[in-house]
Design a protein around this motif. Sequence first.
Motif, PDB file in Angstrom:
ATOM      1  N   ALA A  39       1.144  -1.161   0.025  1.00  0.00           N
ATOM      2  CA  ALA A  39       0.103  -0.073  -0.077  1.00  0.00           C
ATOM      3  C   ALA A  39       0.754   1.175   0.034  1.00  0.00           C
ATOM      4  O   ALA A  39       0.519   2.281  -0.789  1.00  0.00           O
ATOM      5  CB  ALA A  39      -1.007  -0.113   1.064  1.00  0.00           C
ATOM      6  N   ASP A  94      -4.634  -2.959  -0.533  1.00  0.00           N
ATOM      7  CA  ASP A  94      -3.189  -2.649  -0.926  1.00  0.00           C
ATOM      8  C   ASP A  94      -3.023  -1.448  -1.945  1.00  0.00           C
ATOM      9  O   ASP A  94      -1.974  -1.201  -2.453  1.00  0.00           O
ATOM     10  CB  ASP A  94      -2.248  -3.933  -0.993  1.00  0.00           C
ATOM     11  CG  ASP A  94      -2.655  -4.536  -2.332  1.00  0.00           C
ATOM     12  OD1 ASP A  94      -3.612  -3.836  -3.115  1.00  0.00           O
ATOM     13  OD2 ASP A  94      -2.354  -5.566  -2.746  1.00  0.00           O
ATOM     14  N   LEU A  95      -4.336  -0.946  -2.650  1.00  0.00           N
ATOM     15  CA  LEU A  95      -4.180   0.061  -3.473  1.00  0.00           C
ATOM     16  C   LEU A  95      -3.406  -0.265  -4.712  1.00  0.00           C
ATOM     17  O   LEU A  95      -2.912   0.435  -5.281  1.00  0.00           O
ATOM     18  CB  LEU A  95      -3.557   1.429  -2.762  1.00  0.00           C
ATOM     19  CG  LEU A  95      -4.045   1.869  -1.631  1.00  0.00           C
ATOM     20  CD1 LEU A  95      -3.115   2.888  -0.910  1.00  0.00           C
ATOM     21  CD2 LEU A  95      -5.379   2.013  -1.547  1.00  0.00           C
TER      22      LEU A  95
END
Length: 112
Positions: A39, A94-95
């Motif tokens: 992330a 975690d984007l």
Amino acid sequence: MADKTPDPQSQLLTSERLTPERYDLRLYIVGNMQSSTRAIANIKAICEDRLPGRYDLTVIDLRLQRTSGNDDGILVAPTLVKRQPLPVRRLMGDLADPERVLRGLHLPKGPT
């Protein structure tokens, strides 16, 4: 003949409107877990690509600062909170999906 000198106040307002908005981001993580590490790397890459010089990113480890997430209503980590510009938005995970992150930050797809 009227004075054509611009009013200093109107110049200030015009320059403020032309200044790109600054993004205030908080990323809540838990220790050095793999999802936390991903992330951090993912949001830094997106911000450097799309918001160079226009963002403040604060990473908050909930193991070290247990009550820090209370203000932002954090229930899971990692969670990214976009505090400014409004509206406040939260993105969990975690984007890893850049398009989802761009939508969450209200940024257009494509080059800046």
